[in-house]
Write a protein that holds these residues in place. Structure first.
Motif, mmCIF file in Angstrom:
data_model
loop_
_atom_site.group_PDB
_atom_site.id
_atom_site.type_symbol
_atom_site.label_atom_id
_atom_site.label_comp_id
_atom_site.label_asym_id
_atom_site.label_seq_id
_atom_site.Cartn_x
_atom_site.Cartn_y
_atom_site.Cartn_z
ATOM 1 N N GLU A 35 78.112 -2.409 57.352
ATOM 2 C CA GLU A 35 77.643 -2.509 55.838
ATOM 3 C C GLU A 35 75.848 -2.532 56.260
ATOM 4 O OE1 GLU A 35 78.337 -1.285 53.382
ATOM 5 O OE2 GLU A 35 80.765 -0.901 54.584
ATOM 6 N N THR A 36 75.509 -3.006 57.003
ATOM 7 C CA THR A 36 74.431 -3.135 56.921
ATOM 8 C C THR A 36 73.295 -2.169 57.181
ATOM 9 O OG1 THR A 36 74.736 -5.396 58.034
ATOM 10 C CG2 THR A 36 72.005 -4.660 58.656
ATOM 11 N N LEU A 37 72.162 -1.777 57.008
ATOM 12 C CA LEU A 37 71.061 -0.980 56.896
ATOM 13 C C LEU A 37 69.939 -1.003 58.735
ATOM 14 C CD1 LEU A 37 70.012 -0.664 53.300
ATOM 15 C CD2 LEU A 37 72.058 0.401 54.425
ATOM 16 N N LEU A 38 69.882 -0.398 59.460
ATOM 17 C CA LEU A 38 69.115 -0.526 60.259
ATOM 18 C C LEU A 38 68.159 -0.900 60.103
ATOM 19 C CD1 LEU A 38 69.017 -0.075 62.871
ATOM 20 C CD2 LEU A 38 68.465 2.593 63.108
ATOM 21 N N GLY A 39 67.863 0.050 58.725
ATOM 22 C CA GLY A 39 65.706 -0.691 58.423
ATOM 23 C C GLY A 39 65.582 -1.747 58.322
ATOM 24 N N ASP A 40 66.819 -3.142 57.516
ATOM 25 C CA ASP A 40 66.297 -4.676 57.668
ATOM 26 C C ASP A 40 66.964 -4.977 58.806
ATOM 27 O OD1 ASP A 40 66.553 -2.940 55.174
ATOM 28 O OD2 ASP A 40 68.457 -4.597 54.247
ATOM 29 N N LEU A 41 67.326 -4.361 59.390
ATOM 30 C CA LEU A 41 67.061 -4.796 60.813
ATOM 31 C C LEU A 41 65.945 -4.708 61.135
ATOM 32 C CD1 LEU A 41 69.182 -6.833 63.184
ATOM 33 C CD2 LEU A 41 69.799 -4.132 64.183
ATOM 34 N N VAL A 42 65.649 -3.644 62.321
ATOM 35 C CA VAL A 42 63.705 -3.702 62.610
ATOM 36 C C VAL A 42 63.596 -4.188 61.844
ATOM 37 C CG1 VAL A 42 62.883 -2.464 62.447
ATOM 38 C CG2 VAL A 42 64.554 -0.989 63.089
ATOM 39 N N LEU A 43 63.077 -4.879 60.547
ATOM 40 C CA LEU A 43 62.149 -5.788 59.782
ATOM 41 C C LEU A 43 62.529 -6.930 60.518
ATOM 42 C CD1 LEU A 43 61.612 -3.681 56.619
ATOM 43 C CD2 LEU A 43 59.888 -3.263 58.379
ATOM 44 N N GLU A 44 64.524 -7.163 60.495
ATOM 45 C CA GLU A 44 64.096 -8.500 60.914
ATOM 46 C C GLU A 44 63.593 -8.825 61.804
ATOM 47 O OE1 GLU A 44 66.348 -11.966 60.436
ATOM 48 O OE2 GLU A 44 65.885 -10.619 58.749
ATOM 49 N N LEU A 45 63.672 -7.371 62.622
ATOM 50 C CA LEU A 45 63.089 -7.593 64.487
ATOM 51 C C LEU A 45 61.989 -8.128 64.567
ATOM 52 C CD1 LEU A 45 65.807 -5.300 65.834
ATOM 53 C CD2 LEU A 45 66.101 -8.061 66.595
ATOM 54 N N HIS A 46 60.807 -6.931 64.273
ATOM 55 C CA HIS A 46 59.948 -6.995 64.210
ATOM 56 C C HIS A 46 59.134 -7.916 63.408
ATOM 57 C CE1 HIS A 46 55.958 -5.617 64.784
ATOM 58 N NE2 HIS A 46 55.781 -5.801 63.822
ATOM 59 N N PRO A 47 57.962 -8.916 64.535
ATOM 60 C CA PRO A 47 57.568 -8.908 65.317
ATOM 61 C C PRO A 47 58.689 -9.806 66.031
ATOM 62 C CG PRO A 47 56.221 -10.348 64.754
ATOM 63 C CD PRO A 47 57.480 -9.744 63.603
ATOM 64 N N THR A 48 59.085 -9.670 67.803
ATOM 65 C CA THR A 48 59.579 -10.199 68.798
ATOM 66 C C THR A 48 58.757 -11.119 68.721
ATOM 67 O OG1 THR A 48 59.605 -9.437 70.397
ATOM 68 C CG2 THR A 48 61.322 -7.952 69.154
ATOM 69 N N PRO A 49 59.671 -12.662 69.792
ATOM 70 C CA PRO A 49 58.705 -13.413 70.584
ATOM 71 C C PRO A 49 58.623 -12.740 71.659
ATOM 72 C CG PRO A 49 60.694 -14.430 69.808
ATOM 73 C CD PRO A 49 61.435 -13.012 69.231
ATOM 74 N N ALA A 50 58.753 -11.436 72.516
ATOM 75 C CA ALA A 50 58.223 -10.712 73.315
ATOM 76 C C ALA A 50 56.578 -10.349 72.495
ATOM 77 C CB ALA A 50 58.710 -9.284 73.663
ATOM 78 N N VAL A 51 56.175 -10.290 71.243
ATOM 79 C CA VAL A 51 54.661 -9.702 71.836
ATOM 80 C C VAL A 51 54.520 -10.565 70.426
ATOM 81 C CG1 VAL A 51 55.943 -7.273 71.459
ATOM 82 C CG2 VAL A 51 55.939 -8.081 69.229
ATOM 83 N N CYS A 52 55.023 -11.915 69.852
ATOM 84 C CA CYS A 52 54.616 -12.741 68.967
ATOM 85 C C CYS A 52 54.553 -13.684 69.672
ATOM 86 C CB CYS A 52 54.614 -11.693 67.777
ATOM 87 S SG CYS A 52 54.404 -13.483 66.508
ATOM 88 N N GLY A 53 55.473 -14.819 69.595
ATOM 89 C CA GLY A 53 55.767 -15.887 70.409
ATOM 90 C C GLY A 53 57.103 -16.853 69.131
ATOM 91 N N ALA A 54 56.537 -17.654 69.425
ATOM 92 C CA ALA A 54 57.973 -18.465 68.430
ATOM 93 C C ALA A 54 57.037 -19.617 68.360
ATOM 94 C CB ALA A 54 59.312 -18.180 69.085
ATOM 95 N N PRO A 55 57.947 -20.337 66.886
ATOM 96 C CA PRO A 55 58.416 -19.669 66.309
ATOM 97 C C PRO A 55 57.511 -18.153 65.066
ATOM 98 C CG PRO A 55 57.662 -22.110 65.370
ATOM 99 C CD PRO A 55 57.081 -22.022 66.565
ATOM 100 N N THR A 56 57.613 -17.368 64.930
ATOM 101 C CA THR A 56 57.119 -16.042 64.652
ATOM 102 C C THR A 56 56.037 -16.502 63.865
ATOM 103 O OG1 THR A 56 59.388 -15.243 64.567
ATOM 104 C CG2 THR A 56 57.310 -14.165 63.458
ATOM 105 N N GLU A 57 55.438 -17.238 62.508
ATOM 106 C CA GLU A 57 55.024 -16.976 61.596
ATOM 107 C C GLU A 57 53.841 -18.250 62.191
ATOM 108 O OE1 GLU A 57 53.960 -15.451 59.341
ATOM 109 O OE2 GLU A 57 56.195 -14.364 59.258
ATOM 110 N N ALA A 58 54.177 -19.019 62.701
ATOM 111 C CA ALA A 58 52.907 -20.539 63.627
ATOM 112 C C ALA A 58 52.162 -19.121 65.098
ATOM 113 C CB ALA A 58 54.156 -21.145 64.490
ATOM 114 N N ALA A 59 52.928 -18.611 65.208
ATOM 115 C CA ALA A 59 52.643 -17.528 66.506
ATOM 116 C C ALA A 59 51.930 -16.710 65.748
ATOM 117 C CB ALA A 59 53.381 -17.306 67.206
ATOM 118 N N ARG A 60 51.858 -15.925 64.784
ATOM 119 C CA ARG A 60 51.318 -15.284 64.418
ATOM 120 C C ARG A 60 50.022 -15.767 63.615
ATOM 121 N NH1 ARG A 60 53.380 -10.664 61.419
ATOM 122 N NH2 ARG A 60 55.001 -11.705 61.079
#
Length: 369
Positions: free
Chosen positions: A262-287
């Motif tokens: 029942e998961t919407l693909l768009g919701d998953l895409v927005l959950e994935l972006h940005p990954t640690p591979a292009v931003c870092g982790a934790p996401t908001e601190a790295a951004r």
């Protein structure tokens, strides 16, 4: 007239007339050009992506989730195809050249200083990883871009090669090894890619990769797995890591698959972006760190793009190994993942190797003229 000749002629027309278009080749598939009859770029709220079919998503790194940009496929051309009718591109209206204020190329000293600051942040501020990028310039006239596009395709059949132009973003080209999502019949696949080594210095065993590289790859894998769990993706299967080649460098890749249910693909895409591979982790601190220390706007670099089909297969790729086309030159965007164990000089060298993906194609392209 050969297929590549017709393709290059179509690309040249799209570029010269500044059409709003996307030309792309997903691995194992023919080249397609999707062009709009009108130049203005549309956007959609990320929660309504399920209502779109056969559009090319072109999302920047700093994505407003309520305004996801896309290019319509008013005109569709496919190569190879028996005598593709490229005259249909004459139905499309282009846009004027926007004012250009390119960021200056990143000096090595500035990049080294930013890496040192990122190392310190990883030690003292609770950041696990930060991906820092830089920009560099290379000379290339616009009339050589169609040749460069075909050379990028020939260089590797496993990369997503794309060129896109919009009034908002200008003209971009990329050749990415990193698939963000592939979805077909509610089954989804995500590639967790991270860690970089020279192609000629890859260990025989995965365990022999350095602790920094293994940790980077594990962070991306865990990020994707958490996204799957949060979005209720079922029957999760994890395979890897394995080594993949990307020109002069190699990476580690883990593949995660599952069923959307029942998961919407768009919701998953927005959950994935940005990954640690292009931003870092934790996401908001790295951004936040990226915003403080990078002197250029990433724009489309480290965003995602690709064909979106609500009623059919969708395949989106992270926009890496990319360039923005300027008047008489291109500006390459290059990045490296920084952790507490990074060596600033080695991180600079990593970006140099990544630049070679395009630089080695630029020279024969110029020579061909």
């Amino acid at each position: 007239m050969s297929q590549h000749t017709v393709l290059k002629k179509a690309l040249a027309q799209c570029i010269a007339e500044r059409l709003t278009f996307a030309a792309f080749r997903t691995p194992g598939q023919p080249v397609q050009i999707w062009a709009q009859r009108t130049p203005d770029l549309e956007t959609v709220d990320g929660t309504l992506l399920l209502e779109l079919n056969q559009v090319f998503l072109i999302a920047p790194f700093n994505l407003d989730r309520e305004h996801v940009p896309f290019i319509r496929a008013d005109i569709e051309l496919m190569f190879p195809e028996i005598d593709p009718d490229i005259s249909r591109l004459g139905e499309c209206e282009g846009s004027p050249v926007p004012p250009q204020t390119p960021a200056p190329a990143t000096a090595k000293a500035d990049f080294i200083q930013a890496v040192a600051a990122a190392k310190q942040a990883c030690t003292s501020r609770g950041i696990d990883k930060v991906v820092l990028s830089r920009v560099m310039d290379a000379e290339l006239e616009a009339d050589l871009l169609p040749e460069l596009f075909t050379r990028a395709m020939e260089a590797s059949g496993e990369t997503f090669v794309a060129m896109a132009c919009t009034p908002e973003h200008g003209l971009w080209m990329g050749a990415s090894p990193e698939r963000l999502v592939h979805e077909e019949e509610d089954h989804v696949r995500v590639d967790a890619i991270a860690a970089t080594r020279p192609s000629d210095k890859v260990p025989e065993r995965i365990s022999a990769w350095g602790a920094k590289e293994l940790d980077e790859q594990d962070q991306v894998t865990r990020h994707v797995h958490r996204a799957f769990v949060r979005k209720d993706v079922g029957n999760i299967v994890v395979r890897g890591p394995e080594v993949i080649q990307a020109g002069p460098v190699a990476h580690l890749r883990t593949v995660l698959e599952g069923d959307l249910g029942e998961t919407l693909l768009g919701d998953l895409v927005l959950e994935l972006h940005p990954t640690p591979a292009v931003c870092g982790a934790p996401t908001e601190a790295a951004r936040a760190f990226i915003g403080e220390h990078e002197r250029h706007d990433r724009l489309l670099y480290a965003g995602f793009w690709g064909p979106w089909n609500a009623e059919g297969p969708t395949e989106l790729f992270v926009n890496l190994r990319c360039m923005q086309v300027r008047s008489g030159k291109v500006q390459l965007h290059l990045g490296a993942g920084i952790t507490a164990g990074s060596d600033p000089e080695m991180e600079w060298t990593e970006t140099v190797r990544k630049a070679d993906t395009w630089l080695r194609l630029l020279e024969p392209t110029r020579a061909a003229t």
